[in-house]
Design an enzyme around this catalytic site. Structure first.
Site, PDB file in Angstrom:
ATOM      1  N   PRO A   2       0.816  -1.223   0.000  1.00  0.00           N
ATOM      2  CA  PRO A   2       0.000   0.000   0.000  1.00  0.00           C
ATOM      3  C   PRO A   2       0.852   1.276   0.000  1.00  0.00           C
ATOM      4  O   PRO A   2       1.724   1.451   0.848  1.00  0.00           O
ATOM      5  CB  PRO A   2      -0.801  -0.114   1.304  1.00  0.00           C
ATOM      6  CG  PRO A   2      -0.783  -1.563   1.658  1.00  0.00           C
ATOM      7  CD  PRO A   2       0.529  -2.074   1.151  1.00  0.00           C
ATOM      8  N   GLU A   3       0.603   2.126  -0.997  1.00  0.00           N
ATOM      9  CA  GLU A   3       1.249   3.435  -1.066  1.00  0.00           C
ATOM     10  C   GLU A   3       0.146   4.495  -0.945  1.00  0.00           C
ATOM     11  O   GLU A   3      -1.011   4.159  -0.704  1.00  0.00           O
ATOM     12  CB  GLU A   3       2.003   3.589  -2.395  1.00  0.00           C
ATOM     13  CG  GLU A   3       3.117   2.560  -2.584  1.00  0.00           C
ATOM     14  CD  GLU A   3       3.935   2.785  -3.854  1.00  0.00           C
ATOM     15  OE1 GLU A   3       4.030   3.936  -4.321  1.00  0.00           O
ATOM     16  OE2 GLU A   3       4.462   1.801  -4.396  1.00  0.00           O
ATOM     17  N   LYS A  59       1.403   7.466   4.003  1.00  0.00           N
ATOM     18  CA  LYS A  59       0.841   6.118   4.087  1.00  0.00           C
ATOM     19  C   LYS A  59       0.140   5.860   5.412  1.00  0.00           C
ATOM     20  O   LYS A  59      -0.239   4.727   5.695  1.00  0.00           O
ATOM     21  CB  LYS A  59       1.963   5.085   3.895  1.00  0.00           C
ATOM     22  CG  LYS A  59       2.731   5.232   2.579  1.00  0.00           C
ATOM     23  CD  LYS A  59       3.883   4.240   2.517  1.00  0.00           C
ATOM     24  CE  LYS A  59       4.790   4.520   1.327  1.00  0.00           C
ATOM     25  NZ  LYS A  59       5.974   3.638   1.306  1.00  0.00           N
ATOM     26  N   ARG A 250      16.144  -2.206  -4.590  1.00  0.00           N
ATOM     27  CA  ARG A 250      14.884  -1.883  -5.269  1.00  0.00           C
ATOM     28  C   ARG A 250      14.993  -2.246  -6.737  1.00  0.00           C
ATOM     29  O   ARG A 250      16.052  -2.111  -7.342  1.00  0.00           O
ATOM     30  CB  ARG A 250      14.600  -0.379  -5.198  1.00  0.00           C
ATOM     31  CG  ARG A 250      14.551   0.164  -3.818  1.00  0.00           C
ATOM     32  CD  ARG A 250      13.166   0.014  -3.258  1.00  0.00           C
ATOM     33  NE  ARG A 250      13.122   0.498  -1.880  1.00  0.00           N
ATOM     34  CZ  ARG A 250      12.073   0.304  -1.099  1.00  0.00           C
ATOM     35  NH1 ARG A 250      11.031  -0.327  -1.543  1.00  0.00           N
ATOM     36  NH2 ARG A 250      12.084   0.754   0.133  1.00  0.00           N
TER      37      ARG A 250
END
Ligand SMILES: [Zn+2]
Length: 262
Positions: A2-3, A59, A250
């Site tokens: 979730p962003e 967030k 990443r």
């Protein structure tokens, strides 16, 4: 993960389903998601009150509990809220369950227990104490320019640094940079003038549109990178094969033809 767009959607979902209902009790299924509050105190504080309003910062989602404080939710890697009627419909992996009058419920669901549920006195103070940067969707262009000024490193690291700018993670950072036609490794110091304007515009557009579309990849525009970032796809703009760049743990997806390193 979730962003900002997911949490903005969660906020609208909770606003539509769970505000202003009298809380009968709170049951904690797994206390590892609680931070700084016991199951007993959480239940005692919420019981008999209603969630009066909600606020989101990056967030984090805050639900105001009467005049007595805020329930603050962070959804970790996999968390989400689920509202439902009737105890039999409790979703699997419910960690915290709020029971309202009238056999209605709000579950904080998380398969991996990386989310956090807190009780704080003041949401603004909580944001300050955690030294979170300004919310990425609320930031205007002059403030965005000030944020860029004097910073080092890559533009992608800056977009994802919650202490600089709150709300953006890996997937939306890639989308914003794709739409702004900037390579993720571009130096912050070179993102000036028209580039900064373009980046800010892309940030607002991406985050706003994604929240409206419930942060669901299947609903994103076909012109976006997001629906095809997980496949061996080609750039929706120029047709070039998409590239994968790994750095700092990443994985960035980008179009090497459209996104120039600045
Ligand atoms: Zn391209």
């Amino acid at each position: 993960v979730p962003e900002l767009p997911d949490v903005e959607y969660f906020k609208r979902y909770i606003d539509a389903t769970s505000l202003h209902r009298r809380i009968e009790r709170v049951e904690v299924r797994d206390r590892r998601v609680l931070e700084g509050v016991s199951p007993r105190r959480l239940d005692r504080t919420l019981r008999g009150h209603r969630f009066a309003s909600s606020r989101r910062h990056g967030k984090h989602l805050g639900l105001r509990v009467g005049a007595d404080g805020w329930l603050v939710l962070h959804f970790g890697m996999t968390g989400e809220p689920k509202a439902f009627e009737g105890a039999a419909d409790e979703p699997p992996s419910t960690q915290v369950l709020v029971r309202f009058a009238g056999d209605r419920f709000l579950a904080y669901v998380s398969q991996r227990k990386l989310g956090r549920v807190r009780l704080v006195d003041d949401f603004t103070l909580f944001v300050e104490e955690r030294r979170l940067g300004p919310d990425a969707l609320a930031l205007d262009l002059p403030a965005f320019r000030r944020l860029l000024a004097g910073r080092r490193g890559s533009i992608k690291s800056l977009l994802m640094n919650q202490k600089a700018l709150a709300g953006i993670g890996n997937v939306y950072a890639d989308e914003i940079l794709f739409q702004a036609r900037l390579h993720p490794k571009s130096c912050v110091g070179r993102v000036r003038g028209e580039r900064a304007t373009r980046l800010h515009r892309a940030m607002r557009r991406v985050l706003g549109t994604a929240a409206e579309r419930k942060a669901d990849p299947a609903r994103m525009p076909r012109s976006w990178l997001l629906p095809r970032r997980d496949e061996d796809g080609s750039c929706p703009r120029c047709g070039h094969e998409l590239a994968t760049v790994k750095s700092g743990g990443r994985t960035s997806r980008l179009c090497p033809a459209c996104q120039q390193q600045a």
